[in-house]
Design an enzyme around this catalytic site. Sequence first.
Site, PDB file in Angstrom:
ATOM      1  N   GLU A 485       0.854  -1.039  -0.172  1.00 30.49           N
ATOM      2  CA  GLU A 485       0.044  -0.016  -0.054  1.00 30.49           C
ATOM      3  C   GLU A 485       0.782   1.326   0.005  1.00 30.49           C
ATOM      4  O   GLU A 485       1.171   1.741  -0.962  1.00 30.49           O
ATOM      5  CB  GLU A 485      -0.790  -0.220   1.356  1.00 30.49           C
ATOM      6  CG  GLU A 485      -2.204   1.114   1.297  1.00 30.49           C
ATOM      7  CD  GLU A 485      -3.221   0.669   1.882  1.00 30.49           C
ATOM      8  OE1 GLU A 485      -4.260   1.527   2.135  1.00 30.49           O
ATOM      9  OE2 GLU A 485      -3.263  -0.454   2.749  1.00 30.49           O
ATOM     10  N   GLU A 757      -2.521   0.857  13.547  1.00 39.26           N
ATOM     11  CA  GLU A 757      -3.655   0.890  12.567  1.00 39.26           C
ATOM     12  C   GLU A 757      -4.854   0.872  13.480  1.00 39.26           C
ATOM     13  O   GLU A 757      -5.987   1.657  13.242  1.00 39.26           O
ATOM     14  CB  GLU A 757      -3.496   0.210  11.321  1.00 39.26           C
ATOM     15  CG  GLU A 757      -4.804   0.313  10.387  1.00 39.26           C
ATOM     16  CD  GLU A 757      -4.654  -0.232   9.212  1.00 39.26           C
ATOM     17  OE1 GLU A 757      -5.096   0.124   8.072  1.00 39.26           O
ATOM     18  OE2 GLU A 757      -3.800  -1.492   8.968  1.00 39.26           O
TER      19      GLU A 757
END
Length: 906
Positions: A485, A757
């Site tokens: 990502e 996260e």
Amino acid sequence: MKKQLLIAGSCILLGTLGASGQVTLQLQHLLTENLVNPLGINVTTPRFSWQLSGSRRNVQQSAWEIKVTTGKTAVWNSGKINSAQSVQVPYAGNPLQPATKYSWQVRVWDTAGHVTPWSAPASFQTALATAADWKAQWITPGFTEDADTRPAILYRKTFSLPKKIRTATAYITAHGLYEAQINGQRVGDAYLTPGWTSYNKRLQYQVYDVTPLLVAGANAIGVSVGNGWYRGSLAWNGNKNSWGSDAALLVQIAITFTDGSTQNLITDGAWKSSTGAIRYDEIYHGETVDTREEKAGWANAACNEAGWSAVQTGDYSKEVLIPTYNEPVRKHETFKPVKVLTTPNGKTVLDFGQNLVGWVMVKAKGNSGDSIVIKHAEVLDKNGNFYTENLRAAKATATYILDGKEERTLEPHFSWFGFRYIQVEGYPGEINPDNFTAVALYSDMQPTGSFTCSQPLLNQLQHNIQWGQRGNFLDVPTDCPQRDERLGWTGDAQAFSRTASFNFGVNNFFAKWLHDVAADQKADGSVPHVIPNVLGPNAGGSTGWADVCTILPWNMYLAYGDKRILEDQYSSMKAWVGYMQAQSKNNLWQTGFHFGDWLFYRPFDDNDGKAAVTDKYLIAQCFYAHSTQLLINAAKQLGRTEDVTTYGELLQKIKAAFVNEYLTPNGRLVSGTQTAYVLALNFDMLPEALRAQAAARLVENIKDYRNHLTTGFLGTPYLCHVLSRFGYTDIAYSLLLQESYPSWLYPVKMGATTIWERWDGQKPDSTFQTPGMNSFNHYAYGAIGDWMYRIIAGLDTYEDGPGYKHIKIHPHPGGGLTNATATLQTYYGTASSGWTVNGNDLTLDIEIPANTTADIYLPASSEGTITESGMVLSAQKDIKVAGSDDQYIVVKTGSGKYHFVITRAH
């Protein structure tokens, strides 16, 4: 009055001497466009900043004078300008010439009439002005590339310089990532150049002073070009070649000889191309270096060019070329392994003790063909085995094949990794930790802020916040640095931006990225989810993400007092508000895709039917109002009075529509979540008479969850701020100091060294959250840092004097802490606020930089309980008591160091 030159650390201080011989006025830290002696600035009116300091209190500048020269030629002398401005003072001389080096000096007067000597010279060099200034041609390899492995391309050129060199400036860029050498020596100390931008609209080039690398006679330049962001794998579904499939190079070196004559070295059809040791490089997957394939001396003049191919010239745009004015990626901290482990499944693993972003330098010697394979991971699983499942498709592997010759140190060039642990396979001989060094790479932002307190877990949280920023501020603000990502997600950046501006100097970092935000913004005003946009034309327009184009410029203005960022981004801000206006019906925005309160806590085990799911359109309406308010704020600063009126009227309609749609007559929101109340209160969506009861409902919700938060990416940054604003700082402390899941300290207790996260990236039983989305280095929830600095320590700036020109000191002792201190290097100098509880006394140690003023809130019920430097306030001529405010005595000061002691009742 005598003059004296003082050396303090690395700063040259020029000051005046008083009768006692004590320095009373000094100049230091000269900046051009927020940088020290920058090369390649492209602004026609660069701005100058300097710091003023003195040995007495209340040092204020009353006037300044600047002179600018090039060589021995005077370009501008401002004369004495009566002004207190010392930050971002614009150049106002004759037009600057392209590719020219300038020097500048400043002297200032204080309000007592003292004048400093002229400062030591600072410098800046202008960039190439237009595409026509590029004489170089784009070149591509003259051979057919391997379409699968795509080894890095080598380019080289030998050239002769007939005379002694005075100066040489190199301008370099590429389609891909490049590293350059001249005569075998590396050009510059930047990595992953030319950085990441929306290449079809903005491609950066770097400017280097290469004078020391060149010699009279034979020379050679060599440049290797890897895939990088330009043509490598990005995002998902095998996405490659986002901007093109070529690996083109553009180089121009302007050389001036001591006799004044000049020569240009440029990329053209006379260059040669080949491949070398770097056989494979991908950002997600890693790099393969086969030292057997290395071309010895390939960047030296004596290199044998047999087997090298001619190059082709390419017709690629030069109109999109821009100089780099933000800080490049550089090497920073290094780490040695703290443990060498043999995992339960028999693998050799090295633990560096810190989750970081960069790579490992490996020292090795072995037989020809020996292959060293290094894999990277953030965590070990509950059994102690190497865990890479959360990297998804990213292989994150560095492979080195030895040539059997002398010992050498190996490292990647065009890939990097997010890791704490490495798994080593095939290393020749016994593993010696001294042969492995992890090095952190991130944009060369200057560290500016620190926070410490008496609670070790909070100190570790601050450490994690800063390392989350280091790892993800790698030319763009990425969401995560380890999996497939690593994209510039806009929601993460806006949520964290105020915290980011405290810990590091991110003015230029964000200014560069915001230009790409505007460049990728669609014609209808929609802003993509990620910048640069690699997710496609329809991936945009989500509330709380797209609002980056209003929130981020305003936060940077507050942090740095930089009005130019508002000027540059104003049309983008206005376009986004226009998009929301067009999507709305009767001023209510209830259309489109929205991420909502991303990764909020999901209390599936509730027995009373409550949930933390916040209506996405309620959130959208809140951010619609917030962005409109920020547009109004920017319009006021830029003198756009018509827009102030127009959008002020729109804002009232947006808020009225919110009340009609989402608020019951008794003041209850249709979504009863923490995030709903936080956003409604933070953005002033409710009538003033209903705000106190809404804050009480928020507190009730928190208590229902046993003093735990349930907020996600959009609610979390404002949660504790709202609580403090409405008198519930004690509840904010209880959330911050909560150690069980979900909380900020839960990951700390689990051994985290960066921000996670997810609130439960690793569960209490040491199993992991879903590997499909579980980064252990993801800075968004680190936004709590802003509350720690501005509320706990109380170090803040006022909007009427942004950039800490007018400083607010408003500490909030509590939470069982016995001390807390925040220190910030502002453009004016050091600002600091610290408090300590000592029995019945509360001490506050405050530092205010020169040429600023401060309002200091002293937590005391009466003036008589306060002393400063051992004297009652009324005896201190440098301090003015301005009144009281909710259990605080407010005083006004100028610069200086202050030691307050407040005696409190038993």
